[in-house]
Design a protein around this motif. Sequence first.
Motif, short mmCIF file in Angstrom:
data_model
loop_
_atom_site.label_atom_id
_atom_site.label_comp_id
_atom_site.label_asym_id
_atom_site.label_seq_id
_atom_site.Cartn_x
_atom_site.Cartn_y
_atom_site.Cartn_z
N PRO A 42 -8.57 -6.04 -7.60
CA PRO A 42 -9.23 -5.83 -6.31
C PRO A 42 -8.94 -6.97 -5.35
O PRO A 42 -8.66 -8.10 -5.78
CB PRO A 42 -10.71 -5.76 -6.66
CG PRO A 42 -10.84 -6.40 -7.99
CD PRO A 42 -9.52 -6.27 -8.69
N ASP A 67 0.80 -1.22 0.00
CA ASP A 67 0.00 0.00 0.00
C ASP A 67 0.83 1.27 0.00
O ASP A 67 0.31 2.36 0.19
CB ASP A 67 -0.94 0.01 1.20
CG ASP A 67 -2.00 -1.09 1.08
OD1 ASP A 67 -2.41 -1.39 -0.05
OD2 ASP A 67 -2.40 -1.63 2.12
N SER A 94 -7.23 3.72 -1.01
CA SER A 94 -8.13 3.08 -1.97
C SER A 94 -9.30 4.01 -2.28
O SER A 94 -9.90 4.59 -1.38
CB SER A 94 -8.66 1.76 -1.40
OG SER A 94 -9.59 1.19 -2.31
N GLU A 117 -9.30 -2.12 -8.72
CA GLU A 117 -9.28 -1.21 -7.58
C GLU A 117 -8.44 0.00 -7.96
O GLU A 117 -7.34 -0.13 -8.50
CB GLU A 117 -8.67 -1.89 -6.36
CG GLU A 117 -8.63 -0.99 -5.15
CD GLU A 117 -7.98 -1.64 -3.94
OE1 GLU A 117 -8.17 -1.11 -2.84
OE2 GLU A 117 -7.27 -2.66 -4.09
N VAL A 156 -6.33 3.16 -6.62
CA VAL A 156 -5.66 3.67 -5.43
C VAL A 156 -4.93 4.97 -5.78
O VAL A 156 -4.44 5.13 -6.90
CB VAL A 156 -4.66 2.64 -4.84
CG1 VAL A 156 -5.40 1.46 -4.24
CG2 VAL A 156 -3.68 2.17 -5.85
#
Length: 75
Positions: free
Chosen positions: A72, A13, A24, A57, A59
């Motif tokens: 995702p 992350d 996210s 997803e 981010v």
Amino acid sequence: MTESTPATGASRDACLRCGAPMQSMGVEEFRVGGTSGGWKLLFGEWAELGEGILKLEVVACGACGYVETRMPPRA
């Protein structure tokens, strides 16, 4: 396929550019395939029969402003 972490030991992350935490923005559906241009004019909705949906997803980095997409998380 296994998830790998960068050689620097940064978390999944973390922003690849500045190292700040990524946030996210949710999972978005992207339309892929189908036809475009003149075929869409000629065939209308029939031209979209070959389309599919790809869920990714999104981010974003609050520090440097970069946005990325990734698969995702599995539910």
